[in-house]
Design a protein around this motif. Structure first.
Motif, PDB file in Angstrom:
ATOM      1  N   ALA A 336       0.829  -1.204   0.000  1.00  0.00           N
ATOM      2  CA  ALA A 336       0.000   0.000   0.000  1.00  0.00           C
ATOM      3  C   ALA A 336       0.864   1.254   0.000  1.00  0.00           C
ATOM      4  CB  ALA A 336      -0.932  -0.008   1.217  1.00  0.00           C
ATOM      5  N   ARG A 340       0.833   4.010  -2.892  1.00  0.00           N
ATOM      6  CA  ARG A 340       0.489   5.373  -2.466  1.00  0.00           C
ATOM      7  C   ARG A 340       1.528   6.372  -2.964  1.00  0.00           C
ATOM      8  NH1 ARG A 340      -2.250   9.823  -0.243  1.00  0.00           N
ATOM      9  NH2 ARG A 340      -1.187  10.623   1.583  1.00  0.00           N
ATOM     10  N   ALA A 349      -4.395   2.978  -3.410  1.00  0.00           N
ATOM     11  CA  ALA A 349      -3.358   2.169  -2.767  1.00  0.00           C
ATOM     12  C   ALA A 349      -3.972   1.096  -1.879  1.00  0.00           C
ATOM     13  CB  ALA A 349      -2.432   3.068  -1.949  1.00  0.00           C
ATOM     14  N   MET A 350      -4.956   1.471  -1.089  1.00  0.00           N
ATOM     15  CA  MET A 350      -5.561   0.528  -0.152  1.00  0.00           C
ATOM     16  C   MET A 350      -6.337  -0.556  -0.885  1.00  0.00           C
ATOM     17  SD  MET A 350      -7.739   1.507   3.235  1.00  0.00           S
ATOM     18  CE  MET A 350      -8.017   0.289   4.540  1.00  0.00           C
ATOM     19  N   ALA A 380      -1.251   3.039   3.134  1.00  0.00           N
ATOM     20  CA  ALA A 380      -1.830   3.899   2.099  1.00  0.00           C
ATOM     21  C   ALA A 380      -1.787   5.374   2.452  1.00  0.00           C
ATOM     22  CB  ALA A 380      -3.280   3.477   1.832  1.00  0.00           C
TER      23      ALA A 380
END
Length: 432
Positions: A336, A340, A349-350, A380
Motif C-alpha cells: 500500500a 500510495r 493504494a488501499m 496507504a
C-alpha cells in the motif's frame, strides 16, 4: 518534479504536466496515449473533487458570513480553553471524518480552523495540523470509508471489530501526529499570515453582531456528514433492492449530501440571518475564486498518478514489494505504501494492495483480517507529496510553500503510517 517546484519555483501545474509527459515517453508509452492518459487521470479526479471543493467552499462561505464558524470557534475555546483547542480540533476531525472523504471533511472544517487560529492568536499549523491528522487517520483506517470497506470485503474481516480496532489504534496515532507534532513544529515554521482563502472564509469579529446558535450551526455543518453515514449503512438499515434502499444511497452520495447541506445553509445561515438571495449569490460566487488553483493542481496530481499506472511503473513497484519476504501484515503495509507513493491516492493504494494480499492472507494461518485492514490503510497514508490532491489542499489553504508542506503535512502522514503499523504489529502480538 519536486526540485522544479520547490527550488526553481516553476509553476506546479506546468511542472507536473511536463514531467508526467516526459516520464510516460521515457517509460515507453506510445506518444498518442500519453496525453489521453493524463487527461483521463485529470478528468477522473476532478469529476468528484471539483464538486466537493466547490460545494464545501460555498458551505464554508455561508458559515463565515453568518458568523457560524465564529460561533463554533467561540464555543470550542470556551469548552476546551484557548491552550487546548488543538486537541479539540483533532477530535472534531476524527468524528467528522468518520463517514466522509478527507477532502470533504477538510473543506467543511477549514473555516472553523481559521476562526480558532485567529481568535486564539495561534499559528494555523497549531490548529490545522491536528484537524487534518484526525481526518486522515479515519480516512485510512476506519470503515465506512470506501477503501476500508473494500479491504474489509477482500480480507473477509468483521466490520464491527475493524471499526473498534481502528478507533483504539487511531486515537493515539492521531494524537501523536496531530496535537503533539503540531506543538513541536508550529514554533519552527513561520507561514505567511496574508492568506487570501482565510480572508474569504473568516470575517472580522463584530461585537454587535448576533451569532447563529451553536446547535443550528452544528446541524447545518453535520447534515452532509449524517447523510453520508446513513448512506454508508443503507444496506443494513433497509436491506434489499428497493426504493428505500436506493433513496438512502442517493442521499448519502457525497455530492448530494453536500448539495443538501449547502441548500440548508442558505436557509439557516442565510435567510434566517437576514441575508437576501442577492447577498447569498454574492457570497457563494466570490468564494470560489481562490480555489481555482487548488482544483487545477488536484487534477494534475490525478493525471500524474494515471501516467504511473498506464506506463506500468506502478506494477514494477508492486512486483518489488511482492519480492520482499516479509510477514503478511508488513507486506500489506509495504504494498500500500509503494502504490500510495507512486499514484498519490490512498484509496487506490488501499484497494489495490488489499486485492493483491487477500489470496496470500487466506493461506497464512493466524492472521487477523481486521488488523490486515488497518495495516493496509496505514501504508496507504505514507509520504503524501506532489501527486496527492491532499498535499495541494493543505498547502494552498494553509498558505504554505512546498518545502513547508513537506515539513508539516508530509511528516504528519508519515507519522500516522508508521505509528499505526507499529501499533498494529503490537496488537497482533497481543492477540496471538
Amino acid at each position: 518534479m519536486v526540485i522544479l517546484i520547490a527550488y526553481f519555483q516553476v509553476n506546479p501545474f506546468i511542472s507536473i504536466f511536463s514531467l508526467s509527459v516526459i516520464l510516460a515517453l521515457v517509460s515507453g508509452m506510445a506518444p498518442g496515449d500519453v496525453v489521453k492518459s493524463f487527461e483521463t487521470g485529470v478528468g477522473n479526479t476532478l469529476g468528484h473533487i471539483a464538486i466537493v471543493i466547490a460545494l464545501g467552499t460555498m458551505l464554508g462561505a455561508m458559515l463565515a458570513e453568518s458568523g457560524g464558524a465564529e460561533q463554533i470557534a467561540v464555543t470550542l475555546i470556551r469548552i476546551f480553553g484557548a491552550r487546548n483547542t488543538h486537541w479539540a480540533m483533532m477530535f472534531i476531525g476524527f468524528i467528522v471524518g468518520l463517514p466522509v472523504f478527507f477532502e470533504v471533511g477538510f473543506v467543511l472544517l477549514i473555516p472553523i480552523a481559521f476562526n480558532v487560529a485567529r481568535r486564539t492568536g495561534t499559528s494555523m499549523l497549531m490548529v490545522g495540523l491536528p484537524m487534518v491528522a484526525g481526518l486522515s487517520v479515519v480516512h485510512g483506517l476506519i470503515p465506512p470509508h470506501p477503501a476500508a470497506l473494500l479491504a474489509v470485503q477482500a480480507y473477509q474481516a468483521d466490520i464491527g471489530k475493524t471499526i473498534l480496532f481502528g478507533i483504539i489504534i487511531g486515537l493515539p496515532v492521531a494524537a501523536l501526529a496531530g496535537p503533539i507534532f503540531a506543538r513541536f513544529i508550529s514554533s519552527r515554521i513561520e507561514i505567511d499570515e496574508n492568506n487570501p482563502i482565510a480572508e474569504a472564509l473568516v470575517k472580522k469579529s463584530d461585537p454587535s453582531r448576533q451569532l447563529p446558535s451553536f446547535s443550528v450551526t452544528m446541524l447545518t455543518i453535520l447534515l452532509p456528514v449524517i447523510l453520508m453515514l446513513v448512506g454508508s449503512w443503507a444496506d443494513l438499515l433497509i436491506p434489499g433492492k428497493n426504493v428505500g434502499n436506493a433513496t438512502l444511497h442517493f442521499l448519502g452520495n457525497t455530492d448530494i449530501a453536500l448539495l443538501l447541506g449547502v441548500l440548508l445553509s442558505f436557509i439557516t445561515l442565510g435567510t434566517m440571518r437576514g441575508f437576501t438571495s442577492d447577498m447569498i449569490l454574492h457570497f457563494t460566487t466570490d468564494c470560489l475564486a481562490p480555489t481555482a488553483a487548488i482544483t487545477l493542481l488536484v487534477g494534475a496530481g490525478g493525471g500524474f498518478g494515471r501516467i504511473l499506472i498506464d506506463s506500468g511503473i506502478s506494477k514494477v513497484i508492486v512486483d518489488m514489494a511482492l519480492g520482499a519476504h516479509v510477514s503478511v501484515l508488513l507486506l500489506a503495509w509495504l504494498l500500500a505504501a509503494m502504490i500510495r507513493i507512486a499514484t498519490g491516492s490512498a484509496t487506490v493504494a488501499m484497494a489495490t494492495a488489499a486485492n493483491i494480499v487477500a489470496p496470500l492472507a487466506a493461506q497464512a494461518p493466524g492472521t487477523h483480517p481486521e488488523l490486515l485492514v488497518l495495516a493496509t490503510g496505514a501504508g496507504a497514508l505514507i509520504l503524501s507529496h506532489v501527486n496527492d490532491g491532499g498535499f495541494w489542499l493543505v498547502k494552498q489553504y494553509f498558505n504554505m510553500t512546498v518545502p513547508q508542506t513537506f515539513r508539516t503535512w508530509t511528516i504528519v502522514e508519515t507519522i500516522i503510517s508508521i505509528a499505526a503499523l507499529i501499533l498494529v504489529q503490537g496488537a497482533a502480538l497481543v492477540l496471538g
